[in-house]
Design a protein around this motif. Sequence first.
Motif, PDB file in Angstrom:
ATOM      1  N   MET A   1       0.850  -1.214   0.000  1.00  0.00           N
ATOM      2  CA  MET A   1       0.000   0.000   0.000  1.00  0.00           C
ATOM      3  C   MET A   1       0.876   1.250   0.000  1.00  0.00           C
ATOM      4  SD  MET A   1      -2.807   1.165   2.809  1.00  0.00           S
ATOM      5  CE  MET A   1      -1.791   2.308   3.715  1.00  0.00           C
ATOM      6  N   SER A   2       0.547   2.153  -0.875  1.00  0.00           N
ATOM      7  CA  SER A   2       1.296   3.414  -0.872  1.00  0.00           C
ATOM      8  C   SER A   2       0.922   4.236   0.358  1.00  0.00           C
ATOM      9  CB  SER A   2       0.967   4.186  -2.151  1.00  0.00           C
ATOM     10  OG  SER A   2       1.041   5.567  -1.910  1.00  0.00           O
ATOM     11  N   THR A   3       1.892   4.937   0.907  1.00  0.00           N
ATOM     12  CA  THR A   3       1.665   5.752   2.102  1.00  0.00           C
ATOM     13  C   THR A   3       0.648   6.861   1.837  1.00  0.00           C
ATOM     14  OG1 THR A   3       4.055   5.697   1.948  1.00  0.00           O
ATOM     15  CG2 THR A   3       3.103   6.583   3.991  1.00  0.00           C
ATOM     16  N   PHE A   4       0.522   7.237   0.573  1.00  0.00           N
ATOM     17  CA  PHE A   4      -0.319   8.396   0.267  1.00  0.00           C
ATOM     18  C   PHE A   4      -1.745   8.023  -0.132  1.00  0.00           C
ATOM     19  CE2 PHE A   4       4.030   9.963  -0.974  1.00  0.00           C
ATOM     20  CZ  PHE A   4       4.211  10.656   0.220  1.00  0.00           C
ATOM     21  N   GLN A   5      -2.087   6.738   0.046  1.00  0.00           N
ATOM     22  CA  GLN A   5      -3.395   6.258  -0.395  1.00  0.00           C
ATOM     23  C   GLN A   5      -4.488   6.641   0.614  1.00  0.00           C
ATOM     24  OE1 GLN A   5      -3.481   3.205  -2.915  1.00  0.00           O
ATOM     25  NE2 GLN A   5      -5.476   4.191  -3.211  1.00  0.00           N
ATOM     26  N   ALA A   6      -5.553   7.254   0.138  1.00  0.00           N
ATOM     27  CA  ALA A   6      -6.701   7.548   1.019  1.00  0.00           C
ATOM     28  C   ALA A   6      -7.326   6.225   1.461  1.00  0.00           C
ATOM     29  CB  ALA A   6      -7.734   8.395   0.280  1.00  0.00           C
ATOM     30  N   PRO A   7      -7.991   6.184   2.625  1.00  0.00           N
ATOM     31  CA  PRO A   7      -8.583   4.930   3.106  1.00  0.00           C
ATOM     32  C   PRO A   7      -9.556   4.333   2.093  1.00  0.00           C
ATOM     33  CG  PRO A   7      -8.666   6.611   4.819  1.00  0.00           C
ATOM     34  CD  PRO A   7      -8.189   7.293   3.574  1.00  0.00           C
ATOM     35  N   LYS A   8      -9.705   2.992   2.151  1.00  0.00           N
ATOM     36  CA  LYS A   8     -10.590   2.271   1.238  1.00  0.00           C
ATOM     37  C   LYS A   8     -12.001   2.890   1.222  1.00  0.00           C
ATOM     38  CE  LYS A   8     -12.247  -2.353   0.337  1.00  0.00           C
ATOM     39  NZ  LYS A   8     -12.476  -3.689   0.870  1.00  0.00           N
ATOM     40  N   GLY A   9     -12.535   3.031   0.021  1.00  0.00           N
ATOM     41  CA  GLY A   9     -13.897   3.559  -0.085  1.00  0.00           C
ATOM     42  C   GLY A   9     -13.980   5.072   0.012  1.00  0.00           C
ATOM     43  N   THR A  10     -12.821   5.732   0.050  1.00  0.00           N
ATOM     44  CA  THR A  10     -12.820   7.198   0.108  1.00  0.00           C
ATOM     45  C   THR A  10     -11.946   7.747  -1.014  1.00  0.00           C
ATOM     46  OG1 THR A  10     -10.836   7.542   1.467  1.00  0.00           O
ATOM     47  CG2 THR A  10     -12.896   7.048   2.643  1.00  0.00           C
ATOM     48  N   TYR A  11     -12.106   8.993  -1.306  1.00  0.00           N
ATOM     49  CA  TYR A  11     -11.232   9.628  -2.291  1.00  0.00           C
ATOM     50  C   TYR A  11     -11.138  11.106  -1.968  1.00  0.00           C
ATOM     51  CZ  TYR A  11     -15.602  11.112  -4.537  1.00  0.00           C
ATOM     52  OH  TYR A  11     -16.830  11.661  -4.804  1.00  0.00           O
ATOM     53  N   ASP A  12     -10.104  11.727  -2.493  1.00  0.00           N
ATOM     54  CA  ASP A  12      -9.904  13.142  -2.226  1.00  0.00           C
ATOM     55  C   ASP A  12     -10.484  13.970  -3.366  1.00  0.00           C
ATOM     56  OD1 ASP A  12      -8.170  12.646   0.105  1.00  0.00           O
ATOM     57  OD2 ASP A  12      -6.812  11.815  -1.400  1.00  0.00           O
ATOM     58  N   LEU A  13     -10.857  15.158  -3.029  1.00  0.00           N
ATOM     59  CA  LEU A  13     -11.301  16.102  -4.050  1.00  0.00           C
ATOM     60  C   LEU A  13     -10.176  17.077  -4.291  1.00  0.00           C
ATOM     61  CD1 LEU A  13     -14.886  17.039  -2.912  1.00  0.00           C
ATOM     62  CD2 LEU A  13     -14.166  15.576  -4.792  1.00  0.00           C
ATOM     63  N   THR A  14      -9.640  17.063  -5.491  1.00  0.00           N
ATOM     64  CA  THR A  14      -8.527  17.957  -5.763  1.00  0.00           C
ATOM     65  C   THR A  14      -8.839  18.795  -7.006  1.00  0.00           C
ATOM     66  OG1 THR A  14      -7.511  16.157  -6.995  1.00  0.00           O
ATOM     67  CG2 THR A  14      -6.764  16.452  -4.735  1.00  0.00           C
ATOM     68  N   PRO A  15      -8.200  19.962  -7.118  1.00  0.00           N
ATOM     69  CA  PRO A  15      -8.427  20.791  -8.311  1.00  0.00           C
ATOM     70  C   PRO A  15      -7.934  20.052  -9.555  1.00  0.00           C
ATOM     71  CG  PRO A  15      -7.245  22.004  -6.598  1.00  0.00           C
ATOM     72  CD  PRO A  15      -7.265  20.571  -6.191  1.00  0.00           C
ATOM     73  N   PRO A  16      -8.539  20.180 -10.705  1.00  0.00           N
ATOM     74  CA  PRO A  16      -9.673  21.073 -10.972  1.00  0.00           C
ATOM     75  C   PRO A  16     -11.059  20.454 -10.683  1.00  0.00           C
ATOM     76  CG  PRO A  16      -8.916  20.093 -13.010  1.00  0.00           C
ATOM     77  CD  PRO A  16      -8.016  19.550 -11.933  1.00  0.00           C
ATOM     78  N   ARG A  17     -11.124  19.098 -10.486  1.00  0.00           N
ATOM     79  CA  ARG A  17     -12.435  18.446 -10.361  1.00  0.00           C
ATOM     80  C   ARG A  17     -13.193  18.945  -9.138  1.00  0.00           C
ATOM     81  NH1 ARG A  17     -14.035  12.817  -8.929  1.00  0.00           N
ATOM     82  NH2 ARG A  17     -15.857  12.284 -10.173  1.00  0.00           N
ATOM     83  N   SER A  18     -12.460  19.336  -8.103  1.00  0.00           N
ATOM     84  CA  SER A  18     -13.118  19.791  -6.870  1.00  0.00           C
ATOM     85  C   SER A  18     -14.026  21.004  -7.123  1.00  0.00           C
ATOM     86  CB  SER A  18     -12.074  20.127  -5.808  1.00  0.00           C
ATOM     87  OG  SER A  18     -11.116  21.022  -6.323  1.00  0.00           O
ATOM     88  N   ALA A  19     -13.693  21.786  -8.153  1.00  0.00           N
ATOM     89  CA  ALA A  19     -14.515  22.973  -8.455  1.00  0.00           C
ATOM     90  C   ALA A  19     -15.922  22.549  -8.853  1.00  0.00           C
ATOM     91  CB  ALA A  19     -13.869  23.788  -9.571  1.00  0.00           C
ATOM     92  N   THR A  20     -16.036  21.408  -9.537  1.00  0.00           N
ATOM     93  CA  THR A  20     -17.351  20.900  -9.927  1.00  0.00           C
ATOM     94  C   THR A  20     -18.169  20.543  -8.683  1.00  0.00           C
ATOM     95  OG1 THR A  20     -16.365  20.031 -11.943  1.00  0.00           O
ATOM     96  CG2 THR A  20     -18.526  19.186 -11.359  1.00  0.00           C
ATOM     97  N   PHE A  21     -17.508  19.953  -7.695  1.00  0.00           N
ATOM     98  CA  PHE A  21     -18.230  19.595  -6.459  1.00  0.00           C
ATOM     99  C   PHE A  21     -18.781  20.850  -5.774  1.00  0.00           C
ATOM    100  CE2 PHE A  21     -17.699  15.062  -5.451  1.00  0.00           C
ATOM    101  CZ  PHE A  21     -16.984  14.687  -6.580  1.00  0.00           C
ATOM    102  N   LEU A  22     -17.952  21.863  -5.701  1.00  0.00           N
ATOM    103  CA  LEU A  22     -18.418  23.118  -5.094  1.00  0.00           C
ATOM    104  C   LEU A  22     -19.616  23.670  -5.860  1.00  0.00           C
ATOM    105  CD1 LEU A  22     -15.296  25.287  -4.149  1.00  0.00           C
ATOM    106  CD2 LEU A  22     -16.946  24.185  -2.622  1.00  0.00           C
ATOM    107  N   ALA A  23     -19.521  23.621  -7.185  1.00  0.00           N
ATOM    108  CA  ALA A  23     -20.603  24.173  -8.015  1.00  0.00           C
ATOM    109  C   ALA A  23     -21.884  23.364  -7.836  1.00  0.00           C
ATOM    110  CB  ALA A  23     -20.178  24.189  -9.486  1.00  0.00           C
TER     111      ALA A  23
END
Length: 420
Positions: A1-23
């Motif tokens: 497992m990579s140290t930078f992996q978010a927990p199973k069943g979760t994911y991060d919102l990062t730019p640019p896609r995160s802007a869609t979530f805000l909208a």
Amino acid sequence: MSTFQAPKGTYDLTPPRSATFLAVREAISAPLRDSGYGYIETPGFENVELFARGVGESTDIVTKEMYTLTTKGGSQLALRPEGTASVLRAALEANLHKAGNLPVKLWYSGSYYRYERPQAGRYRHFSQVGAEAIGTEDPVLDAELIILADQAYRSLGLRQFRILLNSLGDKECRPVYREALQTFLRDLDLDEETRRRIEINPLRVLDDKRADVQKQLTDAPKLRDYLCDACKAYHEEVRALITAAGVVFEDDEKLVRGLDYYTRTTFEFVHDGLGSQSAVGGGGRYDGLSEMIGGPELPSVGWALGVDRTVLALEAEGVELDLPATTSVYAVPLGEEARRVLFGVVTELRRAGIAADFAFGGRGLKGAMKSANRSGARYTLVAGERDLAEGVVQLKDMESGEQTAVPLTEAAAELAKRLG
Ligand code: HAM
């Protein structure tokens, strides 16, 4: 497992896609804010008891999917699997229902947690925007909420969603139906777990996706035939109101929902481009929930729309939201002196309400102009030693490519004028 992996069943919102979530959050909440709903925020966790009593001891959400924890002080808490029970609890605690202004209309936006088997569109941490209208029994209120959800999806440009509508009856007629259904189900050829479900939550059996189960359900008693006159009349009124508003829906008498608190009106918003996790939102009336958690009688109705799945629905339909660039002006300094001066101009622009960014780290012109392009800024400000000596900056229109020298002292005002 990579140290930078978010927990199973979760994911991060990062730019640019995160802007869609805000909208999407903005688009769902806008119609609510314009319709008298006030913003409420509750803790990310509650006493386990609230959900056990509210959502229901027989639901998967409570028996299998809750993240529970015991604090060092010995309290049993659960990360919230949904928002309705919390919002009602908070309204009761604050006595909002006693302020003489019913219904209490609230909207919320936040993270929810369910220990589910992860798959596309189903996560262990997800995000909802929801609305609850507490303390009033009025079909217009049910209709209002359905119409506002439809308006929210449409404002995002979604078209391939459907509204499924049902009535689950009330505390008078549902128990009669429940018994009739149980009698019917007990005679069928079903596995042990389903047999247990007949005793705890027989309506959920109707929801079983397996073909061999569905085949046996053809002649099952229909809730529709058991609705009391008051429930029937209420449901007809809701149907008439949303029809009059031009909102298209489908009657779905199999719609049961996975939470125990529902009475009368229930609905789900499904999107056909999402595969098995097709529900982009859902809700209904919950006239008995307040009493279930120890409060007074407060008939209520609400919904929650899933932000993650709404974004997936947009992607499935190929809808690109029109998201304006966040930066209007990008400053590119060439040299130490220009850095100080242009940073001063950027600060002045920001204070005047103009979105501005800066090429940090003393990069060369080429790399900095690339960043300027990527930022989507309409204008760049470039200044080197020679410009400063002449008391000017170069103002470049990134659309036309046209570049003009502007006196340094007038740069901010000129940009404010051009950006309107
Ligand atoms: P729900 O149907 O459990 O209802 O959830 C509402 C929406 O949240 C779903 O339609 C879906 O879009 C999203 N959702 C639920 N679970 C997940 C998951 N594991 N991953 C991604 N998205 C998910 C409620 O929560 C009720 N509190 C709605 C309500 C409000 N009823 C009355 N008032």
